[in-house]
Design a protein around this motif. Structure first.
Motif, mmCIF file in Angstrom:
data_model
loop_
_atom_site.group_PDB
_atom_site.id
_atom_site.type_symbol
_atom_site.label_atom_id
_atom_site.label_comp_id
_atom_site.label_asym_id
_atom_site.label_seq_id
_atom_site.Cartn_x
_atom_site.Cartn_y
_atom_site.Cartn_z
ATOM 1 N N LEU A 1 0.835 -1.193 0.000
ATOM 2 C CA LEU A 1 0.000 0.000 0.000
ATOM 3 C C LEU A 1 0.870 1.243 0.000
ATOM 4 C CD1 LEU A 1 -2.482 -0.904 2.915
ATOM 5 C CD2 LEU A 1 -2.977 -1.088 0.462
ATOM 6 N N TRP A 2 0.362 2.296 -0.653
ATOM 7 C CA TRP A 2 0.904 3.644 -0.462
ATOM 8 C C TRP A 2 0.043 4.319 0.591
ATOM 9 C CZ3 TRP A 2 5.425 5.511 -1.666
ATOM 10 C CH2 TRP A 2 6.105 5.057 -2.797
ATOM 11 N N ILE A 3 0.688 4.830 1.643
ATOM 12 C CA ILE A 3 0.007 5.506 2.736
ATOM 13 C C ILE A 3 0.395 6.973 2.712
ATOM 14 C CG2 ILE A 3 -0.347 5.600 5.226
ATOM 15 C CD1 ILE A 3 -1.309 3.006 3.945
ATOM 16 N N GLY A 4 -0.588 7.869 2.580
ATOM 17 C CA GLY A 4 -0.331 9.300 2.611
ATOM 18 C C GLY A 4 -0.581 9.849 4.004
ATOM 19 N N GLU A 5 0.408 10.558 4.567
ATOM 20 C CA GLU A 5 0.300 11.065 5.929
ATOM 21 C C GLU A 5 0.039 12.571 5.947
ATOM 22 O OE1 GLU A 5 2.280 8.727 9.201
ATOM 23 O OE2 GLU A 5 3.945 9.061 7.808
ATOM 24 N N LEU B 1 4.322 6.706 2.249
ATOM 25 C CA LEU B 1 5.064 5.509 2.633
ATOM 26 C C LEU B 1 4.563 4.330 1.812
ATOM 27 C CD1 LEU B 1 5.233 7.431 5.177
ATOM 28 C CD2 LEU B 1 5.374 5.351 6.547
ATOM 29 N N LEU B 2 5.484 3.590 1.219
ATOM 30 C CA LEU B 2 5.149 2.321 0.588
ATOM 31 C C LEU B 2 5.403 1.233 1.618
ATOM 32 C CD1 LEU B 2 4.368 0.657 -1.935
ATOM 33 C CD2 LEU B 2 6.817 0.564 -2.490
ATOM 34 N N VAL B 3 4.326 0.529 2.003
ATOM 35 C CA VAL B 3 4.469 -0.486 3.049
ATOM 36 C C VAL B 3 4.150 -1.867 2.494
ATOM 37 C CG1 VAL B 3 3.944 1.156 4.884
ATOM 38 C CG2 VAL B 3 2.093 -0.202 3.885
ATOM 39 N N ASP B 4 4.892 -2.850 2.991
ATOM 40 C CA ASP B 4 4.636 -4.255 2.688
ATOM 41 C C ASP B 4 3.813 -4.824 3.838
ATOM 42 O OD1 ASP B 4 5.356 -6.776 1.073
ATOM 43 O OD2 ASP B 4 5.902 -7.305 3.136
ATOM 44 N N ILE B 5 2.618 -5.329 3.535
ATOM 45 C CA ILE B 5 1.686 -5.736 4.588
ATOM 46 C C ILE B 5 2.178 -6.955 5.372
ATOM 47 C CG2 ILE B 5 -0.678 -6.483 5.059
ATOM 48 C CD1 ILE B 5 -1.495 -4.866 2.537
ATOM 49 N N PRO B 6 2.578 -8.067 4.708
ATOM 50 C CA PRO B 6 2.949 -9.258 5.496
ATOM 51 C C PRO B 6 4.127 -9.027 6.439
ATOM 52 C CG PRO B 6 2.569 -9.838 3.200
ATOM 53 C CD PRO B 6 2.596 -8.350 3.264
ATOM 54 N N SER B 7 5.148 -8.278 5.979
ATOM 55 C CA SER B 7 6.339 -8.079 6.810
ATOM 56 C C SER B 7 6.243 -6.829 7.678
ATOM 57 C CB SER B 7 7.579 -7.982 5.928
ATOM 58 O OG SER B 7 7.527 -6.819 5.099
ATOM 59 N N ARG B 8 5.179 -6.050 7.505
ATOM 60 C CA ARG B 8 5.004 -4.798 8.252
ATOM 61 C C ARG B 8 6.247 -3.892 8.115
ATOM 62 N NH1 ARG B 8 1.059 -4.290 12.470
ATOM 63 N NH2 ARG B 8 -0.418 -6.021 12.415
ATOM 64 N N ARG C 1 9.960 5.807 1.607
ATOM 65 C CA ARG C 1 9.422 6.927 2.376
ATOM 66 C C ARG C 1 9.732 8.195 1.592
ATOM 67 N NH1 ARG C 1 7.973 7.706 7.821
ATOM 68 N NH2 ARG C 1 8.757 5.636 8.366
ATOM 69 N N LEU C 2 8.684 8.804 1.020
ATOM 70 C CA LEU C 2 8.839 10.016 0.212
ATOM 71 C C LEU C 2 8.435 11.215 1.057
ATOM 72 C CD1 LEU C 2 7.147 8.704 -3.069
ATOM 73 C CD2 LEU C 2 9.506 8.373 -2.286
ATOM 74 N N LYS C 3 9.304 12.210 1.117
ATOM 75 C CA LYS C 3 9.058 13.373 1.972
ATOM 76 C C LYS C 3 9.001 14.633 1.124
ATOM 77 C CE LYS C 3 10.628 13.641 6.118
ATOM 78 N NZ LYS C 3 9.406 13.197 6.836
ATOM 79 N N SER C 4 8.008 15.463 1.402
ATOM 80 C CA SER C 4 7.846 16.721 0.679
ATOM 81 C C SER C 4 8.954 17.692 1.067
ATOM 82 C CB SER C 4 6.484 17.340 1.001
ATOM 83 O OG SER C 4 6.410 18.658 0.505
#
Length: 298
Positions: free
Chosen positions: A91-95, A101-108, A113-116
């Motif tokens: 998933l891409w998670i926008g904060e 953040l691009l996260v891998d679900i099974p491995s958590r 991590r892209l920062k403005s």
């Protein structure tokens, strides 16, 4: 499960309750997404949660490791504004700080991590660019429209200070909708509904108190393409509007339709073609064919 959603100003609030367990959590909800395995992800001020349909349980989710190029000392997800399926089990998670953040679900694990590079508040209503799925467009509460290229982490903002030729002067872009042809529809607070081509505003639709065919309010919360292709527009204190793209005019849905409020926060279309409207007077089920409310959950 999430068993009730109701509006609190411009955000939704959900009460989470696991069956058979006493704890309940009341938290603002800003994003909902379903992954490839059928899990439902809920993001908001309370971070990120995942609801398992099989066990009928929700759980708070956060990464346990960070292998990104910009590792953070904290792995906490404090406020999630956007959730996008990236690939199977990713998933891409926008904060809230406009990072992704691009996260891998099974491995958590945080993989990217892209920062403005500039201060911006929010990643509201993020969507992929249909012509380039490596690009995510999103709204900001302070910096207008944002764009990030996930291949290299390059950010671009469109507002009164950056890319001024684009014609976006609103500080708050609450939602981004895009057609397969590449036309963007931007919901803004103060600049109405914007038709945007990826570089500049083509047309700005503002409320005109002397024109009943104008949009009901210049504060727009969301746009949704209806089952017959119509563009339905949710506004703050301007009601539900349907837009005729051929004439550039709007029809406002008033109390004669069964709506009891003019403040609409969000619109969703279900598989049967009904519109679900989140308002400050409850949730309405709306038939776009008869243009009538068929149910009210207030």
């Amino acid at each position: 499960p999430i068993y009730r959603i109701f509006p609190d100003r411009s955000i939704w609030t959900a009460r989470f309750e696991n069956e058979g367990l006493p704890e309940k959590h009341l938290e603002p909800v800003l994003a909902v997404s379903e992954d490839s395995s059928g899990g439902v992800w809920v993001g908001g001020v309370g971070g990120l949660k995942r609801y398992n349909k099989d066990t009928k349980r929700y759980s708070r989710w956060q990464p346990v490791s960070d292998f990104s190029e910009n590792p953070s000392p904290s792995l906490a997800l404090n406020e999630v504004n956007t959730i996008l399926q990236a690939a199977d089990e990713r998933l891409w998670i926008g904060e809230v700080d406009s990072s992704f953040l691009l996260v891998d679900i099974p491995s958590r694990t945080v993989l990217r991590r892209l920062k403005s590079p500039q201060s911006a508040f929010g990643t509201w209503g993020g969507v992929y660019d249909p012509s380039n799925p490596e690009v995510i467009w999103f709204g900001s509460q302070t910096s207008g429209l944002g764009r990030v290229d996930t291949t290299n982490g390059a950010y671009q903002f469109f507002n009164s200070n950056s890319n001024t030729d684009a014609g976006i002067t609103a500080a708050f872009v609450s939602r981004v909708a895009v057609s397969q042809s590449g036309t963007f529809w931007l919901s803004t607070w103060g600049q109405g509904l914007l038709k945007f081509d990826g570089e500049k505003v083509i047309t700005s639709y503002l409320h005109d108190p002397d024109d009943p065919t104008s949009i009901g309010s210049s504060n727009v919360s969301e746009v949704e393409r209806g089952p017959q292709g119509q563009l339905w527009v949710a506004t703050i204190e301007g009601g539900l509007n349907v837009f005729d793209e051929s004439t550039g005019t709007f029809e406002r849905m008033g109390r004669e339709t069964g709506l009891t409020t003019n403040t609409i926060f969000a619109i969703e279309t279900d598989e049967k073609g009904f519109l679900w409207l989140v308002t400050n007077a409850g949730v309405f089920q709306f038939d776009p064919n008869s243009r009538r409310v068929v149910a009210n959950y207030g």
